[in-house]
Motif scaffolding. Structure first.
Motif, mmCIF file in Angstrom:
data_model
loop_
_atom_site.group_PDB
_atom_site.id
_atom_site.type_symbol
_atom_site.label_atom_id
_atom_site.label_comp_id
_atom_site.label_asym_id
_atom_site.label_seq_id
_atom_site.Cartn_x
_atom_site.Cartn_y
_atom_site.Cartn_z
ATOM 1 N N LEU A 102 5.470 -34.988 1.062
ATOM 2 C CA LEU A 102 5.478 -35.195 2.503
ATOM 3 C C LEU A 102 6.816 -34.744 3.075
ATOM 4 O O LEU A 102 7.869 -35.225 2.678
ATOM 5 C CB LEU A 102 5.251 -36.674 2.820
ATOM 6 C CG LEU A 102 3.923 -37.276 2.337
ATOM 7 C CD1 LEU A 102 3.861 -38.758 2.682
ATOM 8 C CD2 LEU A 102 2.737 -36.539 2.941
ATOM 9 N N ALA A 103 6.760 -33.808 3.994
ATOM 10 C CA ALA A 103 7.981 -33.270 4.593
ATOM 11 C C ALA A 103 8.335 -33.990 5.879
ATOM 12 O O ALA A 103 9.446 -33.857 6.379
ATOM 13 C CB ALA A 103 7.815 -31.776 4.867
ATOM 14 N N SER A 104 7.406 -34.750 6.429
ATOM 15 C CA SER A 104 7.672 -35.480 7.674
ATOM 16 C C SER A 104 6.989 -36.831 7.609
ATOM 17 O O SER A 104 5.971 -37.005 6.944
ATOM 18 C CB SER A 104 7.176 -34.689 8.895
ATOM 19 O OG SER A 104 5.767 -34.545 8.833
ATOM 20 N N GLY A 105 7.549 -37.773 8.321
ATOM 21 C CA GLY A 105 7.016 -39.126 8.338
ATOM 22 C C GLY A 105 8.123 -40.109 8.635
ATOM 23 O O GLY A 105 9.307 -39.773 8.607
ATOM 24 N N CYS A 106 7.748 -41.315 8.918
ATOM 25 C CA CYS A 106 8.735 -42.349 9.207
ATOM 26 C C CYS A 106 9.395 -42.825 7.916
ATOM 27 O O CYS A 106 8.795 -42.768 6.848
ATOM 28 C CB CYS A 106 8.068 -43.534 9.889
ATOM 29 S SG CYS A 106 7.359 -43.161 11.499
ATOM 30 N N LEU A 110 11.963 -36.752 -6.743
ATOM 31 C CA LEU A 110 11.665 -36.067 -7.989
ATOM 32 C C LEU A 110 10.164 -35.987 -8.252
ATOM 33 O O LEU A 110 9.669 -35.013 -8.840
ATOM 34 C CB LEU A 110 12.357 -36.767 -9.162
ATOM 35 C CG LEU A 110 13.891 -36.735 -9.184
ATOM 36 C CD1 LEU A 110 14.410 -37.596 -10.334
ATOM 37 C CD2 LEU A 110 14.413 -35.310 -9.301
ATOM 38 N N SER A 111 9.444 -37.007 -7.828
ATOM 39 C CA SER A 111 7.999 -37.080 -8.054
ATOM 40 C C SER A 111 7.203 -36.327 -6.997
ATOM 41 O O SER A 111 5.969 -36.326 -7.030
ATOM 42 C CB SER A 111 7.552 -38.544 -8.078
ATOM 43 O OG SER A 111 8.328 -39.299 -8.981
ATOM 44 N N GLU A 112 7.907 -35.719 -6.040
ATOM 45 C CA GLU A 112 7.293 -34.950 -4.965
ATOM 46 C C GLU A 112 6.310 -35.785 -4.145
ATOM 47 O O GLU A 112 5.231 -35.320 -3.767
ATOM 48 C CB GLU A 112 6.627 -33.680 -5.517
ATOM 49 C CG GLU A 112 7.627 -32.727 -6.156
ATOM 50 C CD GLU A 112 7.028 -31.399 -6.586
ATOM 51 O OE1 GLU A 112 5.833 -31.169 -6.305
ATOM 52 O OE2 GLU A 112 7.755 -30.598 -7.193
ATOM 53 N N ILE A 113 6.719 -37.036 -3.883
ATOM 54 C CA ILE A 113 5.980 -37.873 -2.934
ATOM 55 C C ILE A 113 6.490 -37.582 -1.530
ATOM 56 O O ILE A 113 5.706 -37.348 -0.605
ATOM 57 C CB ILE A 113 6.138 -39.364 -3.283
ATOM 58 C CG1 ILE A 113 5.613 -39.628 -4.691
ATOM 59 C CG2 ILE A 113 5.406 -40.234 -2.255
ATOM 60 C CD1 ILE A 113 5.908 -41.016 -5.208
ATOM 61 N N THR A 114 7.807 -37.605 -1.370
ATOM 62 C CA THR A 114 8.462 -37.190 -0.135
ATOM 63 C C THR A 114 9.610 -36.256 -0.502
ATOM 64 O O THR A 114 10.083 -36.268 -1.642
ATOM 65 C CB THR A 114 9.038 -38.380 0.654
ATOM 66 O OG1 THR A 114 10.026 -39.040 -0.167
ATOM 67 C CG2 THR A 114 7.958 -39.385 1.032
ATOM 68 N N ASN A 115 10.063 -35.456 0.469
ATOM 69 C CA ASN A 115 11.274 -34.671 0.230
ATOM 70 C C ASN A 115 12.446 -35.241 1.020
ATOM 71 O O ASN A 115 13.417 -34.557 1.280
ATOM 72 C CB ASN A 115 11.052 -33.196 0.552
ATOM 73 C CG ASN A 115 10.681 -32.947 2.002
ATOM 74 O OD1 ASN A 115 10.771 -33.850 2.845
ATOM 75 N ND2 ASN A 115 10.264 -31.736 2.314
ATOM 76 N N TYR A 116 12.353 -36.499 1.394
ATOM 77 C CA TYR A 116 13.411 -37.244 2.056
ATOM 78 C C TYR A 116 13.418 -38.666 1.500
ATOM 79 O O TYR A 116 12.474 -39.075 0.812
ATOM 80 C CB TYR A 116 13.207 -37.273 3.583
ATOM 81 C CG TYR A 116 11.859 -37.824 4.017
ATOM 82 C CD1 TYR A 116 11.672 -39.188 4.242
ATOM 83 C CD2 TYR A 116 10.762 -36.979 4.193
ATOM 84 C CE1 TYR A 116 10.450 -39.694 4.632
ATOM 85 C CE2 TYR A 116 9.534 -37.477 4.582
ATOM 86 C CZ TYR A 116 9.385 -38.836 4.797
ATOM 87 O OH TYR A 116 8.155 -39.335 5.179
ATOM 88 N N ASN A 117 14.485 -39.426 1.759
ATOM 89 C CA ASN A 117 14.562 -40.800 1.279
ATOM 90 C C ASN A 117 13.545 -41.662 2.008
ATOM 91 O O ASN A 117 13.614 -41.798 3.234
ATOM 92 C CB ASN A 117 15.960 -41.370 1.512
ATOM 93 C CG ASN A 117 17.008 -40.728 0.630
ATOM 94 O OD1 ASN A 117 16.686 -40.089 -0.368
ATOM 95 N ND2 ASN A 117 18.269 -40.896 0.990
ATOM 96 N N PRO A 118 12.606 -42.292 1.309
ATOM 97 C CA PRO A 118 11.606 -43.108 1.999
ATOM 98 C C PRO A 118 12.135 -44.451 2.490
ATOM 99 O O PRO A 118 11.733 -44.934 3.547
ATOM 100 C CB PRO A 118 10.523 -43.307 0.938
ATOM 101 C CG PRO A 118 11.253 -43.218 -0.359
ATOM 102 C CD PRO A 118 12.345 -42.195 -0.136
ATOM 103 N N ILE A 119 13.054 -45.063 1.718
ATOM 104 C CA ILE A 119 13.525 -46.409 2.060
ATOM 105 C C ILE A 119 14.768 -46.337 2.918
ATOM 106 O O ILE A 119 15.745 -45.669 2.574
ATOM 107 C CB ILE A 119 13.836 -47.233 0.793
ATOM 108 C CG1 ILE A 119 12.609 -47.381 -0.082
ATOM 109 C CG2 ILE A 119 14.374 -48.619 1.182
ATOM 110 C CD1 ILE A 119 12.883 -48.062 -1.409
#
Length: 484
Positions: free
Chosen positions: A179-183, A227-236
């Motif tokens: 995910l490249a975008s999201g909250c 690393l797991s390619e869930i997001t490409n930004y910090n989720p927390i």
């Protein structure tokens, strides 16, 4: 990327293009008797294989982009990735092994330096003693107990499954980009007095600050998502780290209900718009954590013992459960979705974050837990895929339920900051309002604390608001909006 708030003032990502190399970690021989209590404390842990004292050359972090690490039998290089700055004496530094077989994360909070290093299947932890020395500890991960997320095949104390995610449509093809975008997902992390005391040891031989350790656990979880390619930004995005007056009982299943149902915790979570809340506890349960799987808003809670949260990736494990990520297929899975399981590679002898050790130990060997969520489209450092499309794809489950967590809480329109003291029990606190923030009465930001205020239109700090000379305050006007 759509953020509930921006960390522009707090997080500086620095990229250096220099090619010089310098020593970041070198062995030393401090006075044996001066550090005897710290050494005894470190070797009292069943997870300690060996420990040596080192120098960590923090002053050189901004001078080059390639560093040498030399300790025990290791001698290798790491390259600089990024640095996230919260204040002058509070930051995280990220590096990657130049051989591609591991990483390093260093967190600094005032005089406390902590780090987690991986080199292939080996795990190392850096701690600071009360005398100001750094010790590197080789970790035996096989000594950690599994998390206690299930009893007799059932979640403690009950399953709360997400509704289908509307923000990221499910795909029949398992291959999906990060995910490249999201909250961002706002986190409230609390810790008990017993956990804080236990990290320092009897008589305080260690300087180890529980708040700095929590930051390191969150940093490692954020890195695992990347690393797991869930997001490409910090989720927390941490909105608060603070002490909670909570006394651990004898049952994790009972205590997580007490924690979840606490009116004080619920009010704190609502006040600071936290999407999830995790409590760091003392090691009294005989397991490494518990959380609700596929959490709804009222069940976005977990607990993790202090000594499991970093080296054993148990913070990342319980955070993954909130999305609906499940254990490996052989370890009493909840089967929240057919593909939502962790993965174990018995040939490479490693397992992903949601994998349990049991299938390996039953065969007479250990499988190292690595900082990845299962994903068949990502290969481990040995070139082997880290999951299967049909059964072991935690990354897909986390992506598809990502917006559910990110939308649990939203910023208020106006915030009244009244008669509050932010002290050393709070690492930092973030307050957001779509329109205005106003102080009333006595509001004090004490030394070693950080207060972040962000409002869409106005911040008004009235008489009675004060910030001590060694405190950190960041106040700004920017667009604050709900997670779409």
């Amino acid at each position: 990327m759509v953020l509930k708030h921006s960390l522009t003032l707090l997080s500086v990502i620095i990229t250096l293009n220099l090619t010089a190399q310098t020593e970041l970690i070198v062995p030393i021989q401090p006075d044996f008797y001066e550090n005897m209590e710290a050494t005894n404390f470190i070797f009292s842990k069943p997870t300690t294989i060996w420990s040596h004292y080192i120098d960590v050359e923090l002053d050189d972090l901004n001078t080059t982009d390639v560093f040498n690490l030399r300790f025990h039998n290791e001698d290798y290089n790491v390259s600089f990735d990024r640095k996230e700055i919260r204040s002058a004496n509070n930051y995280s530094w990220f590096g990657t092994n130049t051989d591609g077989d591991g990483s390093i994360i260093i967190t600094v909070l005032n005089g406390d330096e902590q780090a987690i290093l991986t080199k292939g299947s080996e795990i190392y932890r850096i701690l600071t003693t009360a005398k100001g020395y750094q010790a590197i500890v080789h970790i035996d991960q096989s000594q950690y107990p599994p998390e206690a997320c299930f009893t007799d095949g059932h979640l403690i104390p009950g399953v709360q499954k997400n509704t289908p995610n509307q923000g990221h449509q499910k795909q029949t093809n398992h291959i999906q980009q990060a995910l490249a975008s999201g909250c961002t997902i706002n986190g409230l992390v609390l810790y008990t007095p017993a956990a804080e005391a236990a990290m320092k040891g009897t008589g305080d031989p260690m300087l180890t600050d529980v708040k700095n350790a929590i930051q390191l656990a969150v940093d490692r979880t954020n890195l695992a998502f990347r690393l797991s390619e869930i997001t490409n930004y910090n989720p927390i995005e941490l909105v608060m780290i603070s002490q909670l007056n909570f006394i651990e009982g004898g049952s994790a299943g009972v205590d997580i209900v007490r924690f979840k149902d606490s009116t004080f915790v619920q009010n704190l979570r609502n006040q600071y718009n936290a999407d999830f809340c995790i409590l760091i506890t003392d090691d009294v349960y005989g397991n490494c954590g518990i959380a609700y799987v596929g959490a709804s808003n009222n069940f976005a809670y977990g607990m993790v013992p202090y000594d499991c949260m970093i080296e054993n990736l148990s913070f990342a494990h319980e955070f993954g459960h909130l999305f609906g990520a499940d254990h490996d297929v052989d370890s009493s899975p909840l089967t929240t979705a057919g593909y939502a399981h962790g993965y174990i590679d018995t040939v490479g002898r490693w397992r992903t974050i949601l994998g349990y050790p049991t299938p390996c130990t039953l065969n007479g060997f250990n499988c190292t837990r690595v900082a990845y969520y299962s994903n068949p489209d990502v290969n481990y450092i040995d070139g082997r895929p880290m999951g299967t499309a049909a059964r072991e794809n935690n990354a897909r489950e986390c992506r598809e339920n990502y917006d559910n967590l990110a939308q649990f809480q939203h910023p208020v329109n106006t915030f009244l900051l009244t008669n509050t003291t932010y002290n050393n029990n709070n690492l930092y606190t973030t307050i957001l309002a779509k329109q205005s923030i106003t102080s009333s009465g006595s509001v004090i930001v004490q030394d070693s604390s950080t207060l972040i205020l962000k409002a869409g239109q106005r911040i008004r700090l009235n008489n009675g608001f004060s910030t001590k000379s060694k405190a950190n305050g960041h106040y700004g006007i920017e667009t604050i909006e709900d997670c779409p």
